[in-house]
Scaffold this motif. Sequence first.
Motif, PDB file in Angstrom:
ATOM      1  N   GLU A 112      -5.425 -31.861 -29.356  1.00 31.44           N
ATOM      2  CA  GLU A 112      -6.310 -31.272 -30.362  1.00 31.44           C
ATOM      3  C   GLU A 112      -5.599 -30.939 -31.661  1.00 31.44           C
ATOM      4  O   GLU A 112      -6.210 -30.399 -32.572  1.00 31.44           O
ATOM      5  N   THR A 113      -4.337 -31.266 -31.764  1.00 37.58           N
ATOM      6  CA  THR A 113      -3.565 -30.896 -32.949  1.00 37.58           C
ATOM      7  C   THR A 113      -2.755 -32.090 -33.425  1.00 37.58           C
ATOM      8  O   THR A 113      -2.155 -32.813 -32.610  1.00 37.58           O
ATOM      9  N   PHE A 114      -2.728 -32.285 -34.761  1.00 42.20           N
ATOM     10  CA  PHE A 114      -1.983 -33.394 -35.346  1.00 42.20           C
ATOM     11  C   PHE A 114      -1.197 -32.878 -36.547  1.00 42.20           C
ATOM     12  O   PHE A 114      -1.573 -31.901 -37.192  1.00 42.20           O
ATOM     13  N   GLU A 115      -0.114 -33.571 -36.831  1.00 44.27           N
ATOM     14  CA  GLU A 115       0.665 -33.285 -38.030  1.00 44.27           C
ATOM     15  C   GLU A 115       0.458 -34.440 -38.997  1.00 44.27           C
ATOM     16  O   GLU A 115       0.700 -35.605 -38.639  1.00 44.27           O
ATOM     17  N   VAL A 116       0.010 -34.123 -40.199  1.00 41.96           N
ATOM     18  CA  VAL A 116      -0.383 -35.141 -41.175  1.00 41.96           C
ATOM     19  C   VAL A 116       0.520 -35.034 -42.397  1.00 41.96           C
ATOM     20  O   VAL A 116       0.748 -33.936 -42.926  1.00 41.96           O
ATOM     21  N   ILE A 117       1.024 -36.188 -42.830  1.00 39.56           N
ATOM     22  CA  ILE A 117       1.805 -36.253 -44.071  1.00 39.56           C
ATOM     23  C   ILE A 117       1.029 -37.131 -45.041  1.00 39.56           C
ATOM     24  O   ILE A 117       0.893 -38.341 -44.828  1.00 39.56           O
ATOM     25  N   PRO A 118       0.458 -36.535 -46.101  1.00 40.29           N
ATOM     26  CA  PRO A 118      -0.315 -37.340 -47.058  1.00 40.29           C
ATOM     27  C   PRO A 118       0.605 -38.255 -47.857  1.00 40.29           C
ATOM     28  O   PRO A 118       1.805 -37.967 -48.026  1.00 40.29           O
ATOM     29  N   PRO A 119       0.094 -39.362 -48.383  1.00 38.44           N
ATOM     30  CA  PRO A 119       0.931 -40.260 -49.192  1.00 38.44           C
ATOM     31  C   PRO A 119       1.342 -39.596 -50.491  1.00 38.44           C
ATOM     32  O   PRO A 119       0.727 -38.639 -50.957  1.00 38.44           O
TER      33      PRO A 119
END
Length: 803
Positions: A443-450
């Motif tokens: 249920e949890t994600f780590e996101v790195i935007p461009p």
Amino acid sequence: MIVSGEWLRDYVTLTMDMEQLAERLTMVGLEVEAVEKPYAYLQTVVVGRITAVEAHPKADKLKICRVHDGHQERRVVCGAPNVAEGQRVPLALPGTVLPSGMPIQEATIRGQVSQGMLCSQKELQLGEDASGIWILPQETPIGLSLADALDLDDVRLDVAITPNRGDCLSMVGMAREAAAICGTSVRYPVIDVKETGPRIETLASVTVEDPVGCPRYAARLIEGVTIGASPQWMQRRLESAGIRSINNIVDVTNYVLLELGQPLHAFDFDRLRERRIVVRRAVAGEKFVTLDGVERTLFDDTLLICDGQGPVAIAGIMGGLESEITASTTRVLIESAYFQPECIRRSSRKLGLRTESSYRFERGVDPEGVLRAADRAAQLMQELSGGSIAQGRLDVYPTPVPRPRIRLRVSKVNRFLGMNLSAHQMVDVLRSLHMDVESVDAETFEVIPPSFRPDVTREVDLAEEVARLIGYDKVPVTHAQVPLYSDPVDPHAQTRGELKRVLEAAGYHEVLTFSFTSEKALRSLRLVEDDVRLQPVRLRNPLSEEQAVMRTSLLPGLLQTARLNLDRGNTDVRIFELSKVFLARQGELLPREDHHLVGVVVGRRDPRPVYGAEDPVDYTDVKGVVEEVLAALHLDESQYRLTRDALPPYGDPRYGATLEVKGRGVGSLGRIHPDVQEAFDLKREAYYFELDFEALFALRNPHPGFVPLPKFPSVVRDMALVVEAKLPVADPLAFIRSLPEPLMESVSIFDLYRGKPLADHQKGVGYRIVYRAADRNLTDEEVNAVHERVTAQVLERFQATLR
């Protein structure tokens, strides 16, 4: 941002037409303001073949051409000198409206019918040649519309880009959005730089003295270029975005700006002194002439691009006149940089200079796209102008711009959007937008935007990205479940409001004066030195001496307001204020904040000339309004005392009284003392009332409730007394009211007399008493007995006689 559909398809495969794409772009937050077909007029301009050319019988310079349009042969009168049999030419059929606005219709020219018009490049706005008709290649199919023949069936979108979406100010940026909408992928331009020149470090250098204003600066060098015109395809694409073609070098910088969103600048390398670049802040007052020929005065926060001796460009905004590309340029230095958005925005606003470059820089460009844009520009310049590209790049990037790592919680996003999306759906959307997504748990994600999305910094930004790509129309409509309740009525505030309405009904105007005043104004009230009102709370940083202390009385503010009105010709003033005063407390940091009610009246009793007279206001006017206030609070137990010692020093002892309610002093009323009147520069006599609202509020009686109208008549008896002149008329009145006589309903004063035949130390007072029984009619005998008993007690108590 103008988006050409023909250009956009170079980077993305569209699964819908441009009209549908416009609708979807609007739904994902990129509002399309217009859908344009710039070459729609070419649909009725067809490719024709000249089958014969004849001389015009009545005009030497005109010819009659027989032109086959693919379906039939037409006669066209033409004056172009270059027409010849067998040519393939653009033929404007009747019904065509040219870009100039001229309609084409079948017409008779010097006696000969003309069934169309043969056109030049300039007449069709597809070139600058106007010397004759446009000769098309022989392989061009006859009868085909010119739009199809030249592949000009383009649709353009005028997209309004919000300030946070600087990444969409390019064709590639719009292709990324279109790919996410269509479920396809982006085809980035293939960049292949052939470096055949010497190492760039041996030819040039870059020094960045302000890494805050310029976090990254890169440069490429190309030698041996030939300045000339750009090819038609590039000119057409630039013109589709509203940019005029200049030459092949400058056009490449504009083309890459529109393609990748990275502003570039091309310097004539041979005109850069000492062959080096220095990035620094300007000196306040420094002068610089920009490309438009205007000398500009710079500010100390303006970022400059300099050579070894002086400025050659205003960073991110406009280049200088001394280093521009000219026809003799052979070596070009390509600048590609990332400038701090705030720095460019501030300089652009101060200088009043807006350009395509500043428009993008101030919204934020991609710091990681700097080198890609420099390579793309070098590649295109070499293709269009020849020359050799120096090996390597100059790239000053001391502190890379970090990319945030954002935690995305599926449940939180669903709760925020009011939707029930799966983790898989959210991840697909984010990855379609070129975001790196790593799983922490189910249920949890780590996101790195461009790097080209500086606007995405928080979890809520990710939720917005998910919502706009899934579709805002998919967000369900829900209604907040908010229980409705009201706070209990504040009786203090409610009572204040009721008294304000009472005073407004009496003809008074409410004023609001400053909570600050001056010590001089307080001392003008003639207060004694030990009075607490002369010990105000002082302000640490007052705006002026006139507002140096907190007010301890409302009266100075109202007197100043009255004077202001009198000075401006308003001679009839009735004002009041019900506000706080601030009284210091011994040993306490904060003052006591009590509400007081103060009114001031000046001028005529009735200022209306039709109904009123010239009688001035007096004591009875302020006493009457005080009685209205007491009645609103249901306070009958009031007494007016004429004790001079109890009257405040700002009241005139000859025309004033103190007010007591239930034996407690609650204020005073009367005329303003002449000394105070003079101190406040009042040109007319003023009367006042000052009431302690907190005391009145504490003493107020509840509403008596409904009382039915009496069923039986009343009986009235008068009592005319002769008493000592110094006796207050209120004393017998209060005494009569206090007598335990159940048949006595009310008592009032109906007469007051001084003069003959009474002695100087006497006065006559008339009291009217109303008697009534709730269950029967009273007889004269009953009333007389009660009245005689009341009269006897009054005569005995006050040593009075009957008149």
